[in-house]
Design a protein around this motif. Structure first.
Motif, mmCIF file in Angstrom:
data_model
loop_
_atom_site.group_PDB
_atom_site.id
_atom_site.type_symbol
_atom_site.label_atom_id
_atom_site.label_comp_id
_atom_site.label_asym_id
_atom_site.label_seq_id
_atom_site.Cartn_x
_atom_site.Cartn_y
_atom_site.Cartn_z
ATOM 1 N N ALA A 1 0.708 -1.264 -0.010
ATOM 2 C CA ALA A 1 0.240 -0.002 -0.337
ATOM 3 C C ALA A 1 1.110 1.197 -0.206
ATOM 4 O O ALA A 1 0.507 2.601 -0.539
ATOM 5 C CB ALA A 1 -0.953 0.150 1.680
ATOM 6 N N LYS B 1 2.678 1.621 -3.587
ATOM 7 C CA LYS B 1 0.723 1.893 -4.729
ATOM 8 C C LYS B 1 0.657 3.610 -4.314
ATOM 9 O O LYS B 1 1.156 4.453 -5.380
ATOM 10 C CB LYS B 1 -0.111 1.485 -4.121
ATOM 11 C CG LYS B 1 -1.276 1.940 -5.196
ATOM 12 C CD LYS B 1 -2.201 0.402 -5.026
ATOM 13 C CE LYS B 1 -3.047 1.051 -6.190
ATOM 14 N NZ LYS B 1 -4.900 0.581 -5.939
ATOM 15 N N CYS B 2 0.669 4.474 -3.034
ATOM 16 C CA CYS B 2 0.081 5.107 -2.699
ATOM 17 C C CYS B 2 1.557 6.420 -2.600
ATOM 18 O O CYS B 2 0.754 7.847 -2.933
ATOM 19 C CB CYS B 2 -0.713 5.621 -1.203
ATOM 20 S SG CYS B 2 -2.034 4.368 -1.536
ATOM 21 N N PHE B 3 2.560 5.970 -1.805
ATOM 22 C CA PHE B 3 2.955 7.563 -2.292
ATOM 23 C C PHE B 3 4.582 6.697 -3.110
ATOM 24 O O PHE B 3 5.532 7.739 -2.935
ATOM 25 C CB PHE B 3 3.965 7.125 -0.720
ATOM 26 C CG PHE B 3 2.122 7.783 0.049
ATOM 27 C CD1 PHE B 3 1.934 8.375 -0.202
ATOM 28 C CD2 PHE B 3 2.154 6.788 1.454
ATOM 29 C CE1 PHE B 3 0.795 8.359 0.835
ATOM 30 C CE2 PHE B 3 0.826 6.902 2.115
ATOM 31 C CZ PHE B 3 0.064 7.952 1.919
ATOM 32 N N ASP B 4 5.185 5.662 -3.632
ATOM 33 C CA ASP B 4 5.610 5.102 -4.050
ATOM 34 C C ASP B 4 7.097 5.299 -3.003
ATOM 35 O O ASP B 4 8.221 5.779 -3.444
ATOM 36 C CB ASP B 4 6.291 5.922 -5.310
ATOM 37 C CG ASP B 4 7.371 5.551 -6.294
ATOM 38 O OD1 ASP B 4 7.582 4.446 -6.711
ATOM 39 O OD2 ASP B 4 8.413 6.686 -6.978
ATOM 40 N N GLU C 1 -4.378 14.434 -1.070
ATOM 41 C CA GLU C 1 -4.938 13.167 -2.554
ATOM 42 C C GLU C 1 -4.486 11.779 -2.122
ATOM 43 O O GLU C 1 -4.676 10.730 -1.706
ATOM 44 C CB GLU C 1 -5.071 13.539 -3.865
ATOM 45 C CG GLU C 1 -5.789 15.267 -4.241
ATOM 46 C CD GLU C 1 -5.024 16.623 -3.873
ATOM 47 O OE1 GLU C 1 -6.538 17.105 -3.266
ATOM 48 O OE2 GLU C 1 -3.921 16.407 -3.617
ATOM 49 N N LYS C 2 -2.924 11.783 -1.882
ATOM 50 C CA LYS C 2 -2.311 10.988 -1.966
ATOM 51 C C LYS C 2 -2.444 10.172 -0.296
ATOM 52 O O LYS C 2 -2.934 9.410 -0.816
ATOM 53 C CB LYS C 2 -0.969 10.797 -1.912
ATOM 54 C CG LYS C 2 0.028 11.596 -3.238
ATOM 55 C CD LYS C 2 1.133 11.054 -3.461
ATOM 56 C CE LYS C 2 1.233 11.895 -4.938
ATOM 57 N NZ LYS C 2 3.418 12.124 -4.659
ATOM 58 N N ASN D 1 -5.575 10.549 1.304
ATOM 59 C CA ASN D 1 -6.433 10.704 1.898
ATOM 60 C C ASN D 1 -6.635 9.175 0.429
ATOM 61 O O ASN D 1 -7.160 7.438 1.339
ATOM 62 C CB ASN D 1 -7.819 11.325 0.788
ATOM 63 C CG ASN D 1 -9.010 10.796 0.947
ATOM 64 O OD1 ASN D 1 -9.730 10.175 2.400
ATOM 65 N ND2 ASN D 1 -9.838 10.724 0.387
ATOM 66 N N ALA D 2 -5.795 8.712 -0.854
ATOM 67 C CA ALA D 2 -6.431 7.399 -0.888
ATOM 68 C C ALA D 2 -5.492 6.050 -0.154
ATOM 69 O O ALA D 2 -6.518 5.517 0.013
ATOM 70 C CB ALA D 2 -5.388 7.444 -2.666
ATOM 71 N N PHE D 3 -4.314 6.555 0.190
ATOM 72 C CA PHE D 3 -4.179 5.621 1.230
ATOM 73 C C PHE D 3 -4.597 4.969 2.392
ATOM 74 O O PHE D 3 -5.679 3.700 2.702
ATOM 75 C CB PHE D 3 -2.615 5.303 2.401
ATOM 76 C CG PHE D 3 -1.974 5.188 2.909
ATOM 77 C CD1 PHE D 3 -0.989 3.914 2.008
ATOM 78 C CD2 PHE D 3 -2.305 5.068 4.397
ATOM 79 C CE1 PHE D 3 -0.791 3.096 2.964
ATOM 80 C CE2 PHE D 3 -2.286 4.199 5.201
ATOM 81 C CZ PHE D 3 -0.710 2.664 4.633
ATOM 82 N N GLU E 1 -8.598 5.031 2.709
ATOM 83 C CA GLU E 1 -9.283 4.610 1.522
ATOM 84 C C GLU E 1 -8.999 2.875 1.462
ATOM 85 O O GLU E 1 -9.608 2.339 1.420
ATOM 86 C CB GLU E 1 -9.837 5.143 0.421
ATOM 87 C CG GLU E 1 -11.150 6.630 0.653
ATOM 88 C CD GLU E 1 -10.783 7.073 -0.152
ATOM 89 O OE1 GLU E 1 -10.649 6.930 -2.092
ATOM 90 O OE2 GLU E 1 -11.568 8.133 -0.617
ATOM 91 N N LEU E 2 -7.252 2.635 1.102
ATOM 92 C CA LEU E 2 -7.292 1.713 0.903
ATOM 93 C C LEU E 2 -7.655 0.729 2.694
ATOM 94 O O LEU E 2 -7.028 0.134 2.477
ATOM 95 C CB LEU E 2 -5.952 1.488 0.582
ATOM 96 C CG LEU E 2 -5.204 0.528 -0.080
ATOM 97 C CD1 LEU E 2 -6.360 -0.202 -1.217
ATOM 98 C CD2 LEU E 2 -3.867 0.846 -0.595
#
Length: 759
Positions: A110, A113-116, A144-145, A147-149, A151-152
């Motif tokens: 995760a 994927k979200c933060f490289d 945005e990054k 929040n994406a994490f 949600e995951l």
């Protein structure tokens, strides 16, 4: 009946003996509890605080910093120049992550994927620090990054094993307009401290106070939290108008593109600066330099290309930064070059102002009563002063001309005579009154101290007085010059220059309004009116040196300037124009300085006046300053191409015809009697009244045009002359064995920037 007890169990019988034993046991236990209670009482009484500290130290707790938001910087219209936006640091708690082995891979995937994030680096850290609770894996991630994490991680199917990651709030300083007003705004370091410009000068105002959230488990294992909120920094509203600033910067950039790599490798000039100031308030509407840099990426090395190379003392080496030189710079050299880029030329660098200083000399002489302003002096192209021959840029002389014509034509001989009439003591007193050698105290970080760059009464000799009269052999900064010049054209009122108008709290409440502040009166209203009259002829007069500064549809006034840098004879010059508009009632002043333009010859003020014309062509209509002059067809086409609003002049205004260079063209038969015309009575050729003398003074008109430079060229000497004014260009030093310019003291320059050069 005797068998009635038959069958009873004797074990169930609670004998008296057993009862006694039980009582004894009870008292023994009671005595033990009493002794224990007594011991606890003694421990609490004698060592209670010590044990309390030990217990509290073993309780679980956490403490989180709540960062403050740095205040915004906005222009006079509310356009944001600097803002702080919330970002997030990605934190790893290894202990929580490794509570279950199956949490590791889903969490790392995760993060990737979200933060490289480099997961191999994270694995190594986990292996080396299995009990760590705080490891920063990534900084300043956008919402945005983050929040994406989240949600995951909250996904009931895929996020059940994503553990041990939390986010720490932080603020990132951002500049929405990139390089706009970079030298005014400044930037911040990674620890949120202002560097250069407003960010540094108002650092305490823009900074707030961090808050803190404390959390701990109490005796009942309940989580207790105490929060001290952060106090955000205050906002500042500047006097800068982003629209005017954009216009100025566009034309400075255009100048660079036109002359870049022209006669040498490098930028179009070593520095180009422009200040626009309100004459009657001291408010700065625009302040710009070139080269510039992106405030969001101030350490970008590509911005250094074309700049001068500086040595360890901050002095020019004569080289200019190329890609090869850039690649070879070590850290110390790179930082030295970046300092040269970040400094604000308008307030840091000192230079010889040249002929823009002439109105100050005349104003001082008139105000003191040394002259009336109606005097005439004979210019023969050179004046013997003590052991020196000091030249005028009019090689063949002007003959007898008035003080006004001396300003119009920028005659050094006239100004030297005016200074002699004034005297050295009065000259020094007025220089101090005008602010030369003193800081203006503008609210920007980095203004130079120039007290050692001007003469005093003990060091100013007759030769120094002569050269100082026309702006040579003393140094000034742009902000000193324009601030004092405004007092010459506004009735004598010296306003403290300022960049900030208002300070407000984060919720918009006004803390302070910064009003215009008059510090002193330099000259009287009548003297000011005379200086305006004289400076208007620089643009309108037949032999004025500032024709090319006039924007279409407007009449302005001002003064050109040309000063040879040191060492003399290097053919390197600083050229400038100090102007104002409208001509009859000045509202704004503009000052453009071009430091060593990348052309040959350099000593032509048109490199500055043409920038002034382009800037004012757009700025004046924007400020709702109406046109006063009729437009030619060519001018109308130019304005329409620029999409500049054309406002008709008032009825009855004079129709001034101009040529392609902006020089006024007198209609045939309209010349008035007594007007200063070549060869006419009362004109400049009044040396001995003979026609031969007049022909000699304007022999430059017979010189052929040099196709390479566009100037007139003396076939005998090779000297070049301006085809309009007859001024010599590229003619070398004005004086043989010239007096030295006072040198500044070391260590007086701010923030590691290179010291001002003697120019």
């Amino acid at each position: 009946m005797g068998n009635r007890t038959k069958g009873r169990n004797p074990v169930n019988r609670f004998t008296v003996k057993m009862q006694k034993k039980l009582v004894v046991l009870f008292f023994l236990i009671l005595t033990a509890f009493g002794g224990l209670s007594a011991q606890l009482f003694l421990i609490t009484r004698d060592n209670g605080e010590e044990y309390k500290k030990q217990v509290l130290s073993q309780q679980e707790y956490d403490s989180t910093t709540i960062p403050f938001k740095r205040g915004n910087i906005v222009d006079s219209n509310g356009t944001v120049l600097a803002i702080s936006n919330k970002v997030y640091n990605v934190i790893l708690d290894t202990k929580i992550l490794m509570q279950k082995e199956e949490n590791l891979e889903p969490t790392l995937n995760a993060l990737k994927k979200c933060f490289d994030i480099d997961v191999d680096k994270v694995r190594s850290y986990i292996a080396e620090h299995p009990n760590s609770s705080y490891y920063v894996m990534a900084r300043r991630m956008e919402y945005e990054k983050m929040n994406a994490f989240r949600e995951l991680a909250e996904d009931p199917e895929n996020g059940t094993n994503i553990k041990g990651v939390w986010f720490e709030d932080e603020y990132k300083r951002e500049y929405p307009n990139g390089s706009l007003a970079c030298d005014v705004v400044g930037f911040t370091t990674n620890d949120n401290q202002g560097t250069y410009g407003l960010e540094e000068f108002y650092n305490d105002t823009l900074s707030g106070t961090n808050g803190r959230e404390y959390g701990y488990l109490n005796d009942d294992s309940n989580l207790e939290r105490t929060t001290i909120p952060a106090r955000d920094g205050c906002n500042i509203q500047t006097t800068i108008d982003a629209n005017i600033q954009s216009i100025v910067e566009r034309y400075l950039r255009e100048f660079n593109e036109e002359y870049k790599d022209n006669v040498r490798t490098g930028n179009g000039a070593e520095n180009v600066g422009c200040i626009i100031m309100e004459v009657n308030t001291g408010r700065i509407l625009a302040m710009a330099n070139y080269p510039v840099y992106d405030l969001n990426d101030p350490r970008n090395k590509e911005n250094l290309l074309g700049m001068p190379v500086f040595d360890e003392k901050g002095q020019r080496t004569g080289e200019y930064v190329t890609q090869e030189i850039l690649n070879g710079l070590d850290d110390a050299e790179m930082y030295r070059q970046l300092n040269g880029l970040w400094k604000n030329y308008c307030i840091v660098d000192a230079y010889e102002p040249g002929s823009t200083a002439k109105p100050f000399t005349v104003a001082a002489a008139i105000e003191s009563g040394a002259i009336t302003g109606n005097e005439s002096y004979n210019c023969e192209g050179v004046l013997q002063v003590a052991d020196h021959k000091i030249k005028c840029h009019q090689t063949f002389g002007d003959g007898y001309i008035t003080v006004q014509q001396g300003i119009e034509r920028s005659c050094n001989v006239v100004l030297m005579n005016v200074a002699f009439a004034l005297g050295k003591n009065e000259f020094v007193d007025y220089q101090h009154l005008f602010g030369f050698g003193l800081k203006t105290n503008i609210d920007l970080a980095g203004e130079s101290r120039t007290v050692t760059m001007v003469y005093n009464k003990d060091t100013l000799g007759i030769s120094e007085l002569a050269t100082n009269s026309f702006g040579q052999c003393f140094n000034a900064t742009m902000i000193q010059m324009i601030t004092s010049f405004c007092s010459l054209i506004n009735g004598g009122y010296y306003y403290e220059p300022h960049i900030v108008d208002k300070i407000t709290t984060a919720d918009g409440a006004t803390i302070e309004n910064i009003e215009p502040r008059v510090l002193k009166q330099t000259i009287s209203r009548s003297t000011s009116d005379t200086i305006i009259e004289f400076c208007n002829t620089v643009v309108t007069g037949e032999k004025g040196t500032g024709h090319t500064a006039r924007p279409a549809g407007y009449m302005i006034g001002g003064k050109t300037g040309t000063a040879e840098t040191q060492p003399r004879g290097n053919n390197e010059y600083v050229v400038s124009f100090m102007g104002y508009a409208p001509a009859d009632d000045p509202e704004i002043a503009i000052y453009v300085v071009v430091d060593r333009p990348n052309v040959y010859p350099q000593d032509d003020a048109k490199h500055a006046t043409r920038i002034v014309k382009k800037v004012l062509t757009e700025v004046l209509p924007y400020l709702n300053i109406f046109m006063t002059e009729e437009l030619s067809d060519t001018e109308r086409e130019e304005l329409e191409a620029l999409k500049v609003q054309i406002t008709a002049p008032p009825e009855g205004s004079e129709d001034v015809q101009v040529d392609e260079d902006g020089n006024p063209v007198e209609p045939e038969g309209d010349s008035e009697e007594g007007e200063d015309k070549t060869g006419e009575e009362g004109g400049e050729g009044e040396g001995d009244g003979t026609p031969e003398d007049e022909v000699d003074r304007e022999i430059w008109k017979t010189f052929p045009k040099d196709p390479e430079t566009g100037y007139l060229k003396d076939p005998d000497t090779g000297d070049l002359y301006d085809p309009v004014t007859g001024s010599r260009v590229g003619g070398g030093s004005l004086i043989d064995e010239e007096p030295d310019t006072p040198e500044g003291e070391e260590g007086t320059e701010p923030d590691g920037t290179r010291p001002p050069e003697e120019s």
